[in-house]
Design a protein around this motif. Structure first.
Motif, PDB file in Angstrom:
ATOM      1  N   ALA A 184       0.826  -1.204   0.000  1.00 13.80           N
ATOM      2  CA  ALA A 184       0.000   0.000   0.000  1.00 13.80           C
ATOM      3  C   ALA A 184       0.863   1.258   0.000  1.00 13.80           C
ATOM      4  O   ALA A 184       0.565   2.244  -0.680  1.00 13.80           O
ATOM      5  N   ALA A 185       1.957   1.224   0.765  1.00 12.25           N
ATOM      6  CA  ALA A 185       2.858   2.381   0.821  1.00 12.25           C
ATOM      7  C   ALA A 185       3.649   2.536  -0.465  1.00 12.25           C
ATOM      8  O   ALA A 185       3.979   3.648  -0.879  1.00 12.25           O
ATOM      9  N   LYS A 186       3.930   1.415  -1.109  1.00 13.99           N
ATOM     10  CA  LYS A 186       4.762   1.441  -2.315  1.00 13.99           C
ATOM     11  C   LYS A 186       4.068   2.113  -3.488  1.00 13.99           C
ATOM     12  O   LYS A 186       4.700   2.812  -4.285  1.00 13.99           O
ATOM     13  N   ARG A 187       2.756   1.929  -3.635  1.00 15.58           N
ATOM     14  CA  ARG A 187       2.055   2.395  -4.842  1.00 15.58           C
ATOM     15  C   ARG A 187       2.238   3.883  -5.110  1.00 15.58           C
ATOM     16  O   ARG A 187       2.670   4.270  -6.198  1.00 15.58           O
ATOM     17  N   PRO A 188       1.920   4.759  -4.147  1.00 16.17           N
ATOM     18  CA  PRO A 188       2.103   6.187  -4.438  1.00 16.17           C
ATOM     19  C   PRO A 188       3.574   6.573  -4.589  1.00 16.17           C
ATOM     20  O   PRO A 188       3.914   7.447  -5.396  1.00 16.17           O
ATOM     21  N   VAL A 189       4.449   5.917  -3.811  1.00 14.26           N
ATOM     22  CA  VAL A 189       5.879   6.213  -3.909  1.00 14.26           C
ATOM     23  C   VAL A 189       6.406   5.803  -5.278  1.00 14.26           C
ATOM     24  O   VAL A 189       7.193   6.525  -5.899  1.00 14.26           O
ATOM     25  N   ALA A 190       5.953   4.652  -5.766  1.00 15.02           N
ATOM     26  CA  ALA A 190       6.414   4.159  -7.065  1.00 15.02           C
ATOM     27  C   ALA A 190       6.062   5.128  -8.183  1.00 15.02           C
ATOM     28  O   ALA A 190       6.867   5.376  -9.092  1.00 15.02           O
ATOM     29  N   LYS A 191       4.863   5.687  -8.127  1.00 11.71           N
ATOM     30  CA  LYS A 191       4.437   6.613  -9.172  1.00 11.71           C
ATOM     31  C   LYS A 191       5.314   7.850  -9.223  1.00 11.71           C
ATOM     32  O   LYS A 191       5.572   8.411 -10.287  1.00 11.71           O
ATOM     33  N   MET A 192       5.783   8.291  -8.066  1.00  7.21           N
ATOM     34  CA  MET A 192       6.580   9.513  -8.003  1.00  7.21           C
ATOM     35  C   MET A 192       8.072   9.275  -8.206  1.00  7.21           C
ATOM     36  O   MET A 192       8.743  10.062  -8.869  1.00  7.21           O
ATOM     37  N   LEU A 193       8.591   8.187  -7.627  1.00  7.19           N
ATOM     38  CA  LEU A 193      10.039   8.058  -7.514  1.00  7.19           C
ATOM     39  C   LEU A 193      10.659   6.869  -8.236  1.00  7.19           C
ATOM     40  O   LEU A 193      11.855   6.885  -8.531  1.00  7.19           O
ATOM     41  N   PHE A 194       9.883   5.828  -8.492  1.00  5.73           N
ATOM     42  CA  PHE A 194      10.459   4.657  -9.142  1.00  5.73           C
ATOM     43  C   PHE A 194      10.724   4.942 -10.619  1.00  5.73           C
ATOM     44  O   PHE A 194      10.067   5.770 -11.232  1.00  5.73           O
ATOM     45  N   ARG A 195      11.700   4.239 -11.183  1.00  7.94           N
ATOM     46  CA  ARG A 195      11.954   4.311 -12.615  1.00  7.94           C
ATOM     47  C   ARG A 195      10.951   3.417 -13.344  1.00  7.94           C
ATOM     48  O   ARG A 195      10.431   2.448 -12.784  1.00  7.94           O
ATOM     49  N   THR A 196      10.680   3.738 -14.594  1.00  6.31           N
ATOM     50  CA  THR A 196       9.877   2.849 -15.429  1.00  6.31           C
ATOM     51  C   THR A 196      10.751   1.681 -15.865  1.00  6.31           C
ATOM     52  O   THR A 196      11.992   1.774 -15.817  1.00  6.31           O
ATOM     53  N   PRO A 197      10.170   0.566 -16.319  1.00  6.07           N
ATOM     54  CA  PRO A 197      10.995  -0.535 -16.815  1.00  6.07           C
ATOM     55  C   PRO A 197      11.956  -0.108 -17.920  1.00  6.07           C
ATOM     56  O   PRO A 197      13.102  -0.575 -17.958  1.00  6.07           O
ATOM     57  N   ALA A 198      11.520   0.778 -18.811  1.00  7.06           N
ATOM     58  CA  ALA A 198      12.398   1.251 -19.889  1.00  7.06           C
ATOM     59  C   ALA A 198      13.581   2.027 -19.316  1.00  7.06           C
ATOM     60  O   ALA A 198      14.727   1.873 -19.758  1.00  7.06           O
ATOM     61  N   GLU A 199      13.308   2.863 -18.310  1.00  2.86           N
ATOM     62  CA  GLU A 199      14.395   3.615 -17.673  1.00  2.86           C
ATOM     63  C   GLU A 199      15.331   2.674 -16.920  1.00  2.86           C
ATOM     64  O   GLU A 199      16.554   2.836 -16.949  1.00  2.86           O
ATOM     65  N   GLY A 200      14.746   1.684 -16.247  1.00  2.00           N
ATOM     66  CA  GLY A 200      15.564   0.728 -15.510  1.00  2.00           C
ATOM     67  C   GLY A 200      16.455  -0.101 -16.405  1.00  2.00           C
ATOM     68  O   GLY A 200      17.556  -0.503 -16.009  1.00  2.00           O
ATOM     69  N   ALA A 201      15.996  -0.348 -17.626  1.00  4.70           N
ATOM     70  CA  ALA A 201      16.761  -1.170 -18.564  1.00  4.70           C
ATOM     71  C   ALA A 201      17.865  -0.393 -19.270  1.00  4.70           C
ATOM     72  O   ALA A 201      18.744  -0.996 -19.894  1.00  4.70           O
ATOM     73  N   SER A 202      17.840   0.924 -19.183  1.00  6.27           N
ATOM     74  CA  SER A 202      18.727   1.740 -20.022  1.00  6.27           C
ATOM     75  C   SER A 202      20.208   1.453 -19.796  1.00  6.27           C
ATOM     76  O   SER A 202      20.979   1.369 -20.764  1.00  6.27           O
ATOM     77  N   THR A 203      20.636   1.278 -18.560  1.00 10.04           N
ATOM     78  CA  THR A 203      22.054   1.044 -18.305  1.00 10.04           C
ATOM     79  C   THR A 203      22.486  -0.337 -18.799  1.00 10.04           C
ATOM     80  O   THR A 203      23.608  -0.503 -19.297  1.00 10.04           O
ATOM     81  N   ALA A 204      21.604  -1.325 -18.690  1.00 11.49           N
ATOM     82  CA  ALA A 204      21.923  -2.658 -19.223  1.00 11.49           C
ATOM     83  C   ALA A 204      22.072  -2.614 -20.739  1.00 11.49           C
ATOM     84  O   ALA A 204      22.972  -3.243 -21.317  1.00 11.49           O
ATOM     85  N   ILE A 205      21.188  -1.893 -21.407  1.00 13.70           N
ATOM     86  CA  ILE A 205      21.265  -1.740 -22.867  1.00 13.70           C
ATOM     87  C   ILE A 205      22.568  -1.035 -23.245  1.00 13.70           C
ATOM     88  O   ILE A 205      23.264  -1.426 -24.190  1.00 13.70           O
ATOM     89  N   TYR A 206      22.901  -0.004 -22.483  1.00 15.58           N
ATOM     90  CA  TYR A 206      24.137   0.757 -22.704  1.00 15.58           C
ATOM     91  C   TYR A 206      25.348  -0.162 -22.544  1.00 15.58           C
ATOM     92  O   TYR A 206      26.262  -0.164 -23.381  1.00 15.58           O
ATOM     93  N   ALA A 207      25.359  -0.974 -21.476  1.00 11.22           N
ATOM     94  CA  ALA A 207      26.472  -1.885 -21.231  1.00 11.22           C
ATOM     95  C   ALA A 207      26.612  -2.919 -22.347  1.00 11.22           C
ATOM     96  O   ALA A 207      27.713  -3.358 -22.660  1.00 11.22           O
ATOM     97  N   ALA A 208      25.495  -3.291 -22.949  1.00  9.21           N
ATOM     98  CA  ALA A 208      25.497  -4.334 -23.983  1.00  9.21           C
ATOM     99  C   ALA A 208      25.934  -3.828 -25.349  1.00  9.21           C
ATOM    100  O   ALA A 208      26.353  -4.627 -26.190  1.00  9.21           O
ATOM    101  N   THR A 209      25.860  -2.499 -25.571  1.00 15.31           N
ATOM    102  CA  THR A 209      26.030  -2.005 -26.938  1.00 15.31           C
ATOM    103  C   THR A 209      26.914  -0.778 -27.115  1.00 15.31           C
ATOM    104  O   THR A 209      27.399  -0.536 -28.222  1.00 15.31           O
ATOM    105  N   ALA A 210      27.118   0.024 -26.091  1.00 16.50           N
ATOM    106  CA  ALA A 210      27.784   1.319 -26.261  1.00 16.50           C
ATOM    107  C   ALA A 210      29.232   1.185 -26.723  1.00 16.50           C
ATOM    108  O   ALA A 210      29.995   0.361 -26.196  1.00 16.50           O
TER     109      ALA A 210
END
Length: 326
Positions: free
Chosen positions: A255-281
């Motif tokens: 219950a506490a996580k839901r509002p916090v996630a909307k404001m502060l958590f990264r989206t899956p695409a944002e979370g994946a960005s560094t892995a994609i960068y590590a795989a290809t940059a």
């Protein structure tokens, strides 16, 4: 009293790390991917590639022209992910192969099926994972976090190393990208009780599995460098991301996580960005043995740089999964 402390302290450490990550994310923008080089002709495996960050990683690699093998244990999800990627009309290709990381037999079967295809392998993204599950064991009797998050990827990577080594070239290295987490800072590695049998705490078990992945990555890179292999290995921290990983939180925490996630958590695409960068940059060509967070290199926990601990964990892991130590 000691038992109670052993149970409570990992929870406190884990949530304290979580608070620090959220504060960072409050004041810092998510890493934005630069224009990445095309990956035509290169082949990648992404574990857990059917949803969340794994799916975002797979679809982005396909958009760069890669042939992506999505490895997962739910066939319907895998087929749907492949269909979605194909419908986007990317230059690359996607396919699904069944893999249950909680089964050493399934991992060996997956590797054999992949090798039977005669494909090269240029990128392995060790992304799949579970978090805070009640005490359970894998098919082979390992504690589930340690067995699936860590040992499963340990065996998978080692069985695919020959393919990665053959596919790597000077100035075009093969790459191993392993998803860890800031929770590894809260992890404690008990070499005498890696399965958490003396006192099980899901929070401690999860943090330990993510810590083990960093130690594994560094020791693997040391071995690759010593062998002169054109393969790099890096660990990635995605930050706190709004995915299904949090489904095992208790009801008040959910219950506490839901509002916090909307404001502060990264989206899956944002979370994946560094892995994609590590795989290809291009900037990371030939660069290994790093802990990458929000698109940059950063320091991991002090224990992860302990060569003796790295070697001991590697030796014990080989014994547990039935590998001869190289």
């Amino acid at each position: 009293m000691m038992w109670l402390l052993s149970f409570i302290l990992p929870i406190i450490r884990l949530y304290w790390v979580g608070v620090q990550v959220l504060l960072y994310q409050l004041f810092n923008k998510s890493f934005a991917l630069p224009v990445l080089p095309k990956q035509n002709g290169r082949v990648a495996i992404v574990t857990g590639g059917a949803r969340g960050m794994g799916f975002e990683t797979a679809r982005h690699l396909a958009s760069l022209g890669m042939h992506v093998v999505i490895a997962g244990n739910v066939e319907e999800e895998g087929r749907a992910a492949v269909k979605s990627i194909h419908e986007e009309g990317h230059q690359g290709k996607a396919e699904f192969l069944f893999l249950d990381l909680a089964s050493l037999k399934s991992i060996r079967q997956f590797v054999q099926r992949f090798k039977d295809r005669g494909l090269p392998l240029h990128v392995l993204v060790n992304n799949a994972g579970i978090m805070l599950v009640p005490e359970r064991k894998t098919e082979d009797g390992f504690e589930l976090h340690f067995g699936l998050n860590y040992l499963g990827h340990f065996l998978l990577t080692n069985l695919l190393l020959d393919s990665l080594k053959r596919s790597g070239r000077q100035k075009a290295c093969s790459r191993i990208v392993t998803m860890s987490s800031a929770t590894h800072y809260a992890g404690r590695l008990n070499m005498e009780d890696l399965q958490g049998r003396s006192c099980y705490c899901a929070h401690g078990a999860y943090a330990q599995s993510k810590l083990a992945l960093v130690l594994f990555t560094y020791h693997l890179q040391e071995k690759l460098t010593a062998g002169g292999d054109h393969v790099t290995a890096n660990a990635v921290d995605p930050g706190m991301v709004d995915t299904d990983l949090y489904q095992n939180l208790c009801s008040p925490a959910q219950a506490a996580k839901r509002p916090v996630a909307k404001m502060l958590f990264r989206t899956p695409a944002e979370g994946a960005s560094t892995a994609i960068y590590a795989a290809t940059a291009s900037e990371l060509e030939g660069v290994g043995g790093c802990y990458l967070y929000n698109g940059g290199k950063t320091q991991s926990a002090d224990i992860t740089y302990d060569g003796e601990k790295q070697a001991e964990l590697w030796k014990r892991s080989c014994s547990l999964v039935g590998l001869q130590q190289a």
